[in-house]
Motif scaffolding. Structure first.
Motif, PDB file in Angstrom:
ATOM      1  N   ALA A  94       0.833  -1.205   0.000  1.00 32.51           N
ATOM      2  CA  ALA A  94       0.000   0.000   0.000  1.00 32.51           C
ATOM      3  C   ALA A  94       0.872   1.262   0.000  1.00 32.51           C
ATOM      4  N   ARG A  95       1.941   1.250   0.779  1.00 32.13           N
ATOM      5  CA  ARG A  95       2.847   2.409   0.813  1.00 32.13           C
ATOM      6  C   ARG A  95       3.498   2.636  -0.546  1.00 32.13           C
ATOM      7  N   ALA A  96       3.904   1.556  -1.185  1.00 37.72           N
ATOM      8  CA  ALA A  96       4.555   1.679  -2.500  1.00 37.72           C
ATOM      9  C   ALA A  96       3.600   2.254  -3.530  1.00 37.72           C
ATOM     10  N   MET A  97       2.360   1.785  -3.540  1.00 35.40           N
ATOM     11  CA  MET A  97       1.388   2.280  -4.509  1.00 35.40           C
ATOM     12  C   MET A  97       1.056   3.750  -4.264  1.00 35.40           C
ATOM     13  N   GLU A  98       0.999   4.142  -3.016  1.00 34.70           N
ATOM     14  CA  GLU A  98       0.685   5.528  -2.686  1.00 34.70           C
ATOM     15  C   GLU A  98       1.806   6.462  -3.144  1.00 34.70           C
ATOM     16  N   GLN A  99       3.040   6.035  -2.941  1.00 35.62           N
ATOM     17  CA  GLN A  99       4.163   6.863  -3.360  1.00 35.62           C
ATOM     18  C   GLN A  99       4.217   6.995  -4.883  1.00 35.62           C
ATOM     19  N   SER A 100       3.874   5.931  -5.574  1.00 33.77           N
ATOM     20  CA  SER A 100       3.871   5.970  -7.034  1.00 33.77           C
ATOM     21  C   SER A 100       2.871   6.993  -7.542  1.00 33.77           C
ATOM     22  N   CYS A 144      11.621   7.913 -16.293  1.00 33.15           N
ATOM     23  CA  CYS A 144      11.240   6.605 -15.754  1.00 33.15           C
ATOM     24  C   CYS A 144       9.756   6.430 -15.453  1.00 33.15           C
ATOM     25  N   ALA A 145       9.091   7.483 -15.022  1.00 29.03           N
ATOM     26  CA  ALA A 145       7.763   7.333 -14.425  1.00 29.03           C
ATOM     27  C   ALA A 145       6.721   6.788 -15.388  1.00 29.03           C
ATOM     28  N   ALA A 146       6.850   7.095 -16.657  1.00 27.63           N
ATOM     29  CA  ALA A 146       5.838   6.642 -17.611  1.00 27.63           C
ATOM     30  C   ALA A 146       5.721   5.125 -17.630  1.00 27.63           C
ATOM     31  N   CYS A 147       6.822   4.439 -17.417  1.00 30.50           N
ATOM     32  CA  CYS A 147       6.807   2.969 -17.444  1.00 30.50           C
ATOM     33  C   CYS A 147       6.716   2.344 -16.058  1.00 30.50           C
ATOM     34  N   HIS A 148       7.044   3.096 -15.018  1.00 34.54           N
ATOM     35  CA  HIS A 148       7.067   2.505 -13.676  1.00 34.54           C
ATOM     36  C   HIS A 148       5.945   3.024 -12.777  1.00 34.54           C
ATOM     37  N   TYR A 149       5.020   3.773 -13.348  1.00 36.40           N
ATOM     38  CA  TYR A 149       3.898   4.277 -12.555  1.00 36.40           C
ATOM     39  C   TYR A 149       2.867   3.182 -12.315  1.00 36.40           C
ATOM     40  N   ASN A 150       2.410   3.061 -11.085  1.00 34.56           N
ATOM     41  CA  ASN A 150       1.332   2.141 -10.718  1.00 34.56           C
ATOM     42  C   ASN A 150       0.376   2.875  -9.783  1.00 34.56           C
ATOM     43  N   ALA A 151      -0.925   2.701 -10.014  1.00 30.21           N
ATOM     44  CA  ALA A 151      -1.909   3.398  -9.197  1.00 30.21           C
ATOM     45  C   ALA A 151      -2.329   2.578  -7.987  1.00 30.21           C
ATOM     46  N   ALA A 152      -2.906   1.400  -8.219  1.00 30.37           N
ATOM     47  CA  ALA A 152      -3.382   0.550  -7.117  1.00 30.37           C
ATOM     48  C   ALA A 152      -4.208  -0.573  -7.722  1.00 30.37           C
ATOM     49  N   PRO A 153      -4.421  -1.639  -6.990  1.00 31.77           N
ATOM     50  CA  PRO A 153      -3.917  -1.940  -5.637  1.00 31.77           C
ATOM     51  C   PRO A 153      -2.558  -2.633  -5.651  1.00 31.77           C
ATOM     52  N   SER A 154      -2.064  -3.021  -6.853  1.00 33.03           N
ATOM     53  CA  SER A 154      -0.764  -3.683  -6.926  1.00 33.03           C
ATOM     54  C   SER A 154      -0.147  -3.379  -8.284  1.00 33.03           C
TER      55      SER A 154
END
Length: 442
Positions: A313-319, A339-349
């Motif tokens: 949950a912490r990782a997804m929130e920071q993303s 980097c962010a365009a390929c490594h962005y994740n919203a939730a839940p995983s």
């Protein structure tokens, strides 16, 4: 009195020397006529193919520099702290390979690290692991190797300085660090665990890369699976010292070893990439499950994964925070652009193929080595997750740029102290990257 004492010391030294020579000496094993392929059954050859795949034989016995070489013909260059070592030709060529080796000769090499001629083998050939293999597996491996195409190719001589070039010194190394013996099942564990332990500790020789070594190149037995540096990369810990915030569970390990990507931890890159893609994808699923089952126990995964939900949950929130509104942090902007365009994740995983860096080993290790390696090399569509590539940033990012991104990720994605001397370390890793993919611009 003094003369008698000196005589006793000299006598003890002579006896000790003679005893060591007796220990170190092995007779040659007679050559044989190369066996006909028809002397082995199809079933045995297939079992041998699996043994060879689980031991990654082709990885270290196939030349990769100088334009490459035929499979199993040797001459693979291994850089060690003591000098370069070149692997042997293990095709059935009667002159350059092992075509005139008997099965007994191969068994002695695997179990005791001694060649057909009675010469001690350098432990870059991990006989300290292969010694655990069963007679059946070695017999099947022999059948497989003797039915491969024979290749008449010599290897380059090793580049070890004197006295390390003297093979009798390997006998002294064995006396200190080598304990021969076939794997003995642990009755306190089930059959799946024991199969995994047999493979991991024996033929698959996982500890050869994931266990640190002492100044004489031997694995530190008290630090088994604590992680080590291999070919300019860090092979991370396989035990509960692995620092990632989500646990390497049995399923994560299986996915990673079988398919080259774990849903939470990301893809296999660098020297690890061939393990799932070239080898473990070609063996029975049961064996891969067994290795995963064994390491999940070594990692104490069942006890540790209770913290995974909160870490995820912490990782997804920071993303998500990275892409919310105008960010005044210039390092964050650099990260967003590269980097962010390929490594962005919203939730839940994380989405498979879009690894979340907050969960990746590379950010949680003591050094940024693996992060810089991936930045510089990228990942081809044959590495990591099948069909998904990451471009190399070798020409797109300077050492200072990489240092800024690494510092930003370390302080925002982990709870660990900052890395130091990042720009210098980026330059050092760049020096190790000799070949850059065609798509090196981004």
């Amino acid at each position: 009195m003094i003369k008698r004492l000196l005589a006793g010391v000299v006598g003890a030294g002579v006896l000790g020397g003679l005893g060591f020579l007796y220990y170190a000496w092995y007779p040659p094993i007679a050559t044989i006529d190369p066996p006909a392929a028809s002397s082995f059954s199809a079933e045995q050859i297939e079992r041998g193919r699996i043994v060879a795949a689980e031991g990654y034989c082709a990885e270290c016995h196939t030349r990769t520099d100088m334009g490459g070489g035929p499979e199993l013909a040797g001459d693979y260059k291994m850089e060690t702290p003591f000098g370069a070592i070149y692997s042997s030709n293990i095709t059935p060529d009667p002159e350059m390979g092992i075509g005139r080796w008997s099965e007994e000769a191969l068994r002695r090499a695997m179990r005791l690290g001694v060649s057909r001629k009675g010469v001690h083998l350098i432990p870059a050939f991990p006989y300290d692991h292969f010694t655990k293999m069963t007679d059946q597996d070695i017999s099947d491996l022999y059948a497989y190797l003797m039915t491969r195409p024979a290749v008449h190719m010599a290897r380059r001589p090793n580049e070890l300085p004197f006295p390390l070039s003297l093979r009798i010194g390997q006998a002294a190394w064995k006396l200190l660090f080598f304990t021969p013996g076939i794997y003995k099942p642990d009755p306190s564990h089930d059959a799946l665990w024991n199969r995994g332990a047999y493979l991991a500790e024996g033929n698959a020789h996982c500890g050869a890369c994931h266990t640190p070594r002492n100044f004489m190149g031997a694995e530190k037995k008290g630090s088994m699976y604590d992680g080590a540096v291999v070919d300019g990369w860090i092979a991370p810990p396989l035990n509960d010292k692995n620092p990632t915030p989500t646990t390497w569970t049995e399923d994560e390990l299986y996915q990673y070893l079988r398919f080259g990507v774990a849903p939470l931890h990301g893809p296999a890159g660098g020297p690890m990439s061939p393990v799932p893609h070239r080898f473990l994808s070609q063996v029975p699923e049961y064996d891969v499950h067994a290795i995963a089952h064994y390491y999940a126990d070594v990692d104490h995964a069942a006890e540790r994964e209770k913290h995974d939900k909160a870490a995820l949950a912490r990782a997804m929130e920071q993303s998500k925070i990275d892409l919310i509104g105008p960010n005044v942090d210039p390092d964050a902007k650099l990260y967003q652009g590269a980097c962010a365009a390929c490594h962005y994740n919203a939730a839940p995983s994380p989405v498979l193929g879009r690894p979340d860096l907050a969960l990746n080993n590379a950010l949680w290790l003591d050094e940024p080595t693996n992060l810089f390696q991936v930045m510089l090399r990228g990942l081809t569509a044959e590495e990591g997750q099948s069909g998904i590539a990451m471009p190399s940033f070798y020409n797109a990012l300077s050492d200072a740029d990489m240092a800024r991104i690494a510092a930003y990720l370390r302080r925002t994605r982990t709870t660990l102290p900052p890395w130091t001397d990042l720009e210098k370390k980026a330059a050092e890793v760049r020096e190790t990257v000799k070949t850059i993919p065609v798509n090196s611009s981004h």
